[in-house]
Every structure is written in C-alpha cells, then in structure tokens.
Design an enzyme around this catalytic site. Structure first.
Site, PDB file in Angstrom:
ATOM      1  CG  HIS A 198      -7.803   1.292   1.257  1.00 16.37           C
ATOM      2  ND1 HIS A 198      -7.934   2.063   0.118  1.00 16.37           N
ATOM      3  CD2 HIS A 198      -8.991   0.636   1.410  1.00 16.37           C
ATOM      4  CE1 HIS A 198      -9.139   1.888  -0.393  1.00 16.37           C
ATOM      5  NE2 HIS A 198      -9.804   1.025   0.371  1.00 16.37           N
ATOM      6  CG  ASP A 199      -9.136  -2.435  -0.290  1.00 16.89           C
ATOM      7  OD1 ASP A 199      -8.990  -3.110   0.747  1.00 16.89           O
ATOM      8  OD2 ASP A 199     -10.155  -1.757  -0.531  1.00 16.89           O
TER       9      ASP A 199
ATOM     10  CD  GLN B 153     -26.159  -1.392  -1.154  1.00 15.45           C
ATOM     11  OE1 GLN B 153     -25.440  -2.044  -0.392  1.00 15.45           O
ATOM     12  NE2 GLN B 153     -25.713  -0.360  -1.847  1.00 15.45           N
TER      13      GLN B 153
ATOM     14  CG  HIS C 261     -12.359   0.524  -3.701  1.00 14.01           C
ATOM     15  ND1 HIS C 261     -13.396   1.251  -3.155  1.00 14.01           N
ATOM     16  CD2 HIS C 261     -11.643   0.030  -2.637  1.00 14.01           C
ATOM     17  CE1 HIS C 261     -13.331   1.201  -1.830  1.00 14.01           C
ATOM     18  NE2 HIS C 261     -12.276   0.475  -1.488  1.00 14.01           N
TER      19      HIS C 261
ATOM     20  CG  ASP D 115     -12.831   1.566   2.400  1.00 15.11           C
ATOM     21  OD1 ASP D 115     -12.705   1.404   1.165  1.00 15.11           O
ATOM     22  OD2 ASP D 115     -12.826   0.624   3.205  1.00 15.11           O
TER      23      ASP D 115
ATOM     24  CG  HIS E 203     -12.501  -4.551  -2.488  1.00 12.43           C
ATOM     25  ND1 HIS E 203     -13.605  -5.357  -2.334  1.00 12.43           N
ATOM     26  CD2 HIS E 203     -12.608  -3.584  -1.533  1.00 12.43           C
ATOM     27  CE1 HIS E 203     -14.344  -4.920  -1.328  1.00 12.43           C
ATOM     28  NE2 HIS E 203     -13.767  -3.840  -0.822  1.00 12.43           N
TER      29      HIS E 203
END
EC number: 3.1.4.35
Length: 875
Positions: A653-654, A817, A617, A764, A613
């Site tokens: 956003h992060d 995953q 990203h 995202d 993050h």
C-alpha cells in the site's frame, strides 16, 4: 443469615469456560511445537495418518476454480500488463450531429448503401451497368399539321423516358429534317478546359437522311470559341442564316477541303438552357428544295422550336450526368475513407492503396506522394511512386531505386511552399519552370506532359504534411495524354483531405507503436531492476524450505507485535508464515520460489531513505491485518479472494513512497500530479503493485482464473486507495452510522466494500495502538519524516510548513498526537470492535496511548507556563 455457597452444578458451570480456555492454550502450544519441529510432525503423520485423514487433507485443500467464458488458464499473458488491461476512459462528449436527411427519407426504397461486386467484395460503389431502357421509337415523316402535334407528343414522351443525349438529339434532327429538308445536320456541345476556357466539341456530325447513330457520332471535331460560324453563334448566343457560306468571312472552309463537301447555305442556332446560357449549337447545311436553296423564316422557327427540345434534353442529361458523377465521386471517397481507416499500421501500405485508387479512378499514368520531413521542412522524408502498369502487380514497395532519380521533385517543392494546387496542361510550354525544357522532344513513357499537383494538409489546414502529384491524364479510349480539367482539381482536392487523415492517423499510430515499444523496453528494464536478486531469493527459499517458525513463535498473531528486533530476512519469513497460515499458498497454487521472490521484490521497492513509510511500515500493516484476521476472528467473515487481496494490499500500500504527502506532490507540480486527480500517491502505489505482480518470476496470482484475477485486482486497488486519509474521512460517516444504528450487514456488497476500506485504514494506523515504548519510537520516525518534508517545503517551495511538518514546533507533538487520536483513530477502532469483539486490543491500546500523550501534553504545557513565569520574574 449467612449466604449459601454456590451449588456443585454452579461450580461446574463456572469451571467449564476455564477448562476450555486452558484446553485451547494447550492445543495452541502443541500446534506451535509441531510447527517448530517439522521433522517429527512429518514422521508422525506418515506413521499415524489413516486413509480418512488423508482424504480429509485432500478435501480441505481442493480449490474449486469457477469456469468462465474467457477460459480457465493462460490469462497471465493477456491480462498481465496493466496498460493492456485497463480500459480506456471514454471522455468524449460528442455534440448532436446536424441532421442532413429526414427520418422519413430513410424509408424511401433507395438502393443499398453497401453492396458487393462480382467478386464478392463489399463496397460503397454500385455496379456501373445501366438498367435496360426501352428503345427509341423511329420518327415519322408525315407533313400534315395534325401529325406534327403527334410527333411533338412522341418526342416529349421520348425525352421524359430517355437520357441519352446523342440518341435523342439524333432523333430530333431526323424530326427537323422532315420539316426544313436540309442536307446535313450537326450538333456541337459547349465544354471547358482546365483553364475555364470554352470550346465546342461535336456530338453529332453530318447527320443526313438514312444515316445511323453510330456513323454520325464517331467523328469528333473540336472548334474554337468565337471562331467560325459555330463559334460565333456560341459566343453571341444569336442565330445565323447564311445564304452563301463562302461569302461570309467567318466561314472556315478547311472542313470542306478535308471532306470534299461543298457548303452553300447554313442555318446555325444556339441551344440554351433555362438560365439562357448557351450549352450547344445546332447547324443545318444546304437547304434541299424551295426558295433557291436558302433557309426561310419558317425554317428558322421550326428549327428553333425543335431545338428547344434539344435544350431540355441537354439540360436533363447534364443534370443526370452530374448527379451520376457526384454519386460516383462520393462513393469513391467513401471507399477511400473505408480503406484509410481500415489500414493504419503501415504508412507505405496505405499510400500504396491511395495511389492505386487515384490512378484507377482518374486514369492517370503516374501518381507520386511526397511526405514532408517533420524535422526539416525544406525536404521530403519519403516518396511513394506508382505507375498505371503496377496496378496488376502485388508489389509491396512503391518506390524503386532505379526510378527514384526520374521523379521530379521541383513541382512538389513549389506546391509545398505555396500551399496551393498546380495544374499544368503542357509542362513544355509552361514558362514558370525552366527546368521543364529537358522534357521537350522527349516522347518516351517517362515524359511529363500534363501535371496536377495538390498539397496534402493536416486537420488544421495550416500545415502541409505531403504533396500528391499526378502525371499525364490519359484518354480512356485512345490512351492519348490530355490536360487535367477543373473537375480533376476539385476531385483531387477532396481526395487529399482523406489522404491527409490517413497519413496523420498512420503516422500517429506508428508514433504510438514506437512509444509503446520504448515503454515495453523500459518496463522490462524496470521489472528487472525492481525484482529481487536471485541470490537473495535462493537464500530465502532455502530457509523457508528448512523451517518457518510458527505464528505463535513469531508472535505475529499478537496486536502488540514489534518488528524492531527482527532482521529484514526474518520479516520475509514472517510474511511467508502469514500466507501459509491463511491457506493462500495452498488455495491458489503459489510456488514457493515465486512467493519468495515477490516478497523480496516488494521489500526492494520501498525506499530505504524514507524514515517511516518504508518496508517495515508495510510489514507492520500486513502483520496487523494478519492478527485481525486470525486473533480478531475476521477471517471467517471474508472470502479467500478477499483475504488474499487484503494481505497483498497491506504489503504494497505504500510502494515507492517518497516521504512526502499528496499535498506536497501537488504543490511541487510533480509529474505524478498530472496522472491522477485525487489520491495521487495511492494510485502510484497501486501501479507499482501491478508492475511487480506482472513482472516475470513474481506472478503469484498466476493460479487464479480470469474472473478471480479481475476480482482480486479490483479489491487490491480499492484497499490501497482506502489508505488515503482524505477518502477515509469522506466515507467513515456512513460506516459509523451503520454501526450506531445496528444496521451493518456484511452480506451487503457495498457494506462489505466499506468494511474492507475501514479495516485497511485501521491496520495502516495500527502503530497508534502499540505498547507505549513502541508507540513512542514509531512517533519519532513519523516526526522525522514529516519534519524532512517541512524542510523541503521551506527550501524548495518557499512556504511556511504547518505545525505537523514544522521542526520548530516539535514541542507540540504530544498535543498533536492527542488531536490525531481523537479526530481519526478512536471512533474507527470503536466501530471495528463492534464488528468483532476480538479486535478490542486495538481500541484498548489506542486509549492507553492517548492517556500517555495527554499526560505529556499537559506536562509540556506546565513547563511552558513555568518557563514564561520564570522569564517574567527575571525581567
């Protein structure tokens, strides 16, 4: 029978889509070549452009800004600070107030609550001028029995319409004179001092036939309780009829000696109220005629009958005076409350107003307010002193240096320690304070005679925050010093409640102002360090001014885009190209220098020690958003403001991600967890986004109107909060249901907001849609960050991490995953493809990666089974 081949028309119809696709590819190639060769493009436009082309170019770039009531420009200062812009949430839940007056009582024609004085100042205190009353009718002195009844009726009428005690009692005495024919009459009223000790004060003295009201009411004589004839009658409540005053040991001849008058016979009677309490004493002196100059039983009866009227008069007048006093007190307290809550910025200013109000209303010589030192309870942090002579002055400073040494702190210290009021009628005679002997014999204006000192407490009543000290109560007419009474104590006790509120509110306001000033300095320092370096900004600006490769050259319109081969500076150039190709720079008048600095500042505020993050990203999320808008054909479904907000949100956003999720923040009791009840990190990311947007040199939204600015911030906040998977899981059912029922409508504002939230989540999570080599590499970064959090949970929180965060469960990554794709991703990309078929590459990439992870999971499971069976054979 052979099947006939396609006709010429059919062949032509099949060739047309292929020709159109080839033509579109040729146009894209030409446009990309022109973007990469800007010098030629500029030269060609200058040489070949027609007037129509130039006009069309201008028309395409005109950005219409709606006119709003607040104004078009200049909002960046007023709206720039998120602390100033966010409205305070009203969390108060007031209970139902106690009804103290009925609704019908409001309909009564009472005087206005708020009035204006002669100077036009709004006040609760009404004009003190009394309404004009009808004059008293003069008494008649007829002696027949029938006329006595008419005189009584006349007296009752006067009593019912007048409240002047002195005038009414004077008239009563004149009526009495017509019956008992005494030479002199006097009226004494019962009073109390500050110690609740009773004494008598003459209201009328030596009323005689022909005397005027002014003559008999000027002389004021004080008599001690239970001393002399009058004092004895007042104390016992019984009448006395004395034939010879000088033969009675209770008689005090001092008055005769002073006036030269010879007292012989005395008729002295108490005046009582309805509770049989003595409120006054009436005295008739020296019977004029009949019975040897002594008062008869009939005189006593007549005197008592008329004194009953005096009792009614005194009772009514006392009730009226008490109501007036209480009304005035309440009005003064209301004015004080208004004054206190009107001024909360300066403690010195509000204390000056409080002191001036106290001096003016209570007629005192000096008022001193001591403020207790919070750090040292045994001392005062500040002292505010005012004297009556200063009321007319406009000085802003209360305590003067040459007066500070003359203020006596001992009384205030005593009151602060005892938390009880202190009332001293004469400080020179008080044995509790030996230091007051220094005032004995001092007759100048600095001398302390009477003193009233009251503690000022906080709202909880258990802590003294100050002391109010009043010195020398003054006679209104003579200016002489007199003691403070019980009424003064009660009024000051109520007064200091408001003082305490005012002091507390002002101190809290000053503390908040200091905290806000510190916060502003901290934000200024933070903004400076959060902003990109000027050298880096100039480097990016110069590169962007020279040439920014086209989107096709940079491949940022491809859903399979990878940033691994790009440098940080190249990612910044790609971001500039996104803003340019989405027409955001032109439509919102962004300066290239500001845009470059903002992009670099956003990059700087991502932590480099976080494995996944981080800036890369955020950049990849923004690239997927750009590809969805361009290649996915979503751009034409959104407004310019929505596109601007989505791109800013994707990049931000992060911001300041710490490499841990919301669950860890809560369990570790991080301070961030105290700020928000949900979506903790997402709220923090938005706050960081606001901080950068409002930092000097980073205000890329300065070209927006106020309404556009508010709308953009709202969309940015909603988009960033939408990246919380907990909110996504909560809201996705509604979106999927609308798609399933074919009821999705982008014209509906709520559905539009829901779609933007789903689009943010899709971008995202877009790493799950990348080509397999890229997906594997990103999965390793995600696992590294998750395992780091798991290690911290073991070490710092002493808990066992989940499989997702557990380094020891690394072999379960493929199966986890697959579970993540099935539970979170697949249905989202399927729904997004229903909205826009051109977003199919996202769904296709997700499906292919699921197959890869499924194969790895099965392989891992086989290896595990084989390993267990081999181990069993060896055993």
């Amino acid at each position: 029978m052979e099947r006939a081949g396609p006709s010429f028309g059919q062949q032509r119809q099949q060739q047309q889509p292929q020709q159109q696709k080839q033509q579109q590819r040729d146009q894209d190639s030409v446009e990309a070549w022109l973007d990469d060769h800007w010098d030629f493009t500029f030269s060609y436009f200058v040489r070949k452009a027609t007037r129509e082309m130039v006009n069309a170019w201008f028309a395409e770039r005109v950005h219409t800004i709606p006119v709003c009531k607040e104004g078009i420009r200049g909002h960046t200062e007023s709206c720039s600070c998120p602390l100033q812009q966010s409205p305070r949430a009203d969390n108060s839940a007031p209970g139902t107030p106690t009804r103290k007056i009925s609704a019908s009582e409001f309909d009564r024609p009472l005087r206005p609550i708020v009035v204006k004085d002669s100077e036009g100042t709004v006040s609760f205190l009404s004009d003190s001028e009394k309404k004009e009353q009808m004059p008293l009718t003069p008494p008649r002195f007829d002696h027949d029995e029938g006329d006595q009844c008419s005189r009584l009726l006349e007296l009752v009428k006067d009593i019912s319409s007048h409240l002047d005690v002195t005038a009414l009692c004077h008239k009563i005495f004149l009526h009495i004179h017509g019956l008992i024919s005494a030479d002199r009459y006097s009226l004494f009223l019962v009073c109390e001092d500050s110690s609740n000790d009773k004494f008598l004060i003459s209201r009328l003295f030596d009323v005689a036939e022909g005397s005027t009201l002014e003559e008999v009411s000027n002389n004021c004589i004080r008599l001690e309780w239970n001393k002399g004839i009058v004092g004895h009658v007042a104390a016992l409540g019984e009448p006395l009829n004395i034939k010879d005053a000088y033969e009675d040991p209770r008689f005090n001849a001092e008055v005769d000696q002073i006036t030269g008058y010879k007292t012989q016979s005395i008729l002295c009677m108490p005046i009582k109220n309805h509770r049989e309490e003595v409120v006054g004493v009436a005295q008739a002196i020296n019977k004029k005629s009949g019975n040897g100059g002594t008062f008869t039983e009939k005189d006593e009866k007549d005197f008592a009958a008329y004194l009953a009227f005096c009792g009614i008069v005194l009772h009514n007048a006392q009730l009226y005076e008490t109501s007036l006093l209480e009304n005035k007190r309440n009005q003064v307290l209301l004015d004080l409350a208004s004054l206190i809550f009107e001024e909360q910025q300066s403690l010195e200013v509000i204390l000056k107003k409080i002191a001036a109000t106290i001096i003016s209303f209570m007629q005192v010589q000096k008022c001193t307010i001591f403020i207790v030192d919070e750090d040292c309870s045994d001392s005062f942090s500040s002292v505010f002193h005012m004297e009556c002579e200063e009321l007319e002055k406009s000085s802003d400073t209360l305590t003067r240096e040459h007066d500070a040494n003359k203020i006596n702190y001992m009384y205030a210290q005593y009151v602060k320690n005892t938390m009880e009021p202190l009332n001293i009628p004469d400080v020179s005679k008080d044995k509790r304070f030996p230091w007051t002997t220094e005032n004995t014999g001092n007759v100048n204006q600095q001398c302390i005679r009477s003193l009233l000192c009251t503690p000022i407490k906080n709202g909880k009543k258990n802590k003294v925050i100050g002391v109010c000290q009043l010195v020398n109560k003054m006679e209104e007419n003579t200016g002489k010093v007199k003691p403070f009474n019980r009424n003064d104590e009660q009024f000051l006790e109520a007064f200091v409640i408001f003082c305490g509120l005012g002091i507390q509110n002002t101190q809290m306001y000053e503390a908040v102002e200091r905290a806000m000033a510190k916060q502003m300095v901290t934000l200024e320092v933070l903004s400076y360090h959060a902003s990109a370096a000027e050298e880096e900004t100039r480097e990016l600006q110069s590169l962007a001014a020279a040439v920014v490769p086209s989107a096709q050259t940079l491949k940022i319109t491809d859903f399979s885009f990878s940033d691994f081969e790009l440098s940080d500076l190249e990612t910044a150039l790609c971001t500039i190209r996104m803003f340019t190709d989405l027409n955001l720079v032109q439509n919102f008048q962004m300066k290239h220098e500001v845009l470059c600095r903002w992009i670099l500042s956003v990059k700087k505020n991502y932590r480099k020690n976080v494995a996944y993050h981080n800036w890369r990203h955020a950049f990849n999320t923004a690239q997927c958003m750009f590809a969805a808008l361009k290649a996915g054909k979503i751009q034409n479904k959104l407004t310019d403001l929505e596109i601007l907000a989505l791109l800013i949100a994707a990049l931000s956003h992060d911001l300041d991600h710490r490499g841990v999720n919301n669950s860890y923040i809560q369990r570790s009791e991080h301070p961030l967890a105290q700020l928000y009840c949900h979506s903790i990190m997402e709220h923090h990311h938005f706050d960081q986004c606001l901080m950068i947007l409002n930092s000097p040199g980073n205000q890329i939204l300065s070209g927006l109107s106020i309404e556009e600015y508010k709308t953009t911030l709202k969309i940015i906040k909603q988009a960033i909060l939408a990246t919380d998977l907990a909110l996504y899981i909560k809201r996705r059912g509604e979106f999927f249901e609308l798609i399933r029922k074919n009821q999705f409508n982008l014209e509906d504002p709520h559905q539009k907001e829901l779609f933007l939230a789903m689009l943010m989540t899709a971008c995202d999570l877009s790493a799950i849609t990348k080509p397999w080599p890229i997906q594997q590499r990103i999965a390793e970064l995600v696992a590294t960050e998750f395992f780091d959090q798991g290690d911290r949970e073991r070490k710092e929180l002493n808990i066992e991490p989940t499989d997702l965060m557990n380094r020891e469960k690394k072999n379960k990554i493929p199966s986890m995953q697959v579970g993540f794709i099935d539970a979170i991703c697949l249905q989202l990309y399927e729904a997004l493809t229903h909205v826009s078929e051109d977003c199919f590459p996202l769904l296709d990439g997700c499906r292919k990666n699921r197959q890869k992870w499924q194969a790895l999971a099965e392989q891992q499971e086989k290896m595990l089974i084989n390993g267990e069976s081999g181990q069993a054979k060896r055993n």
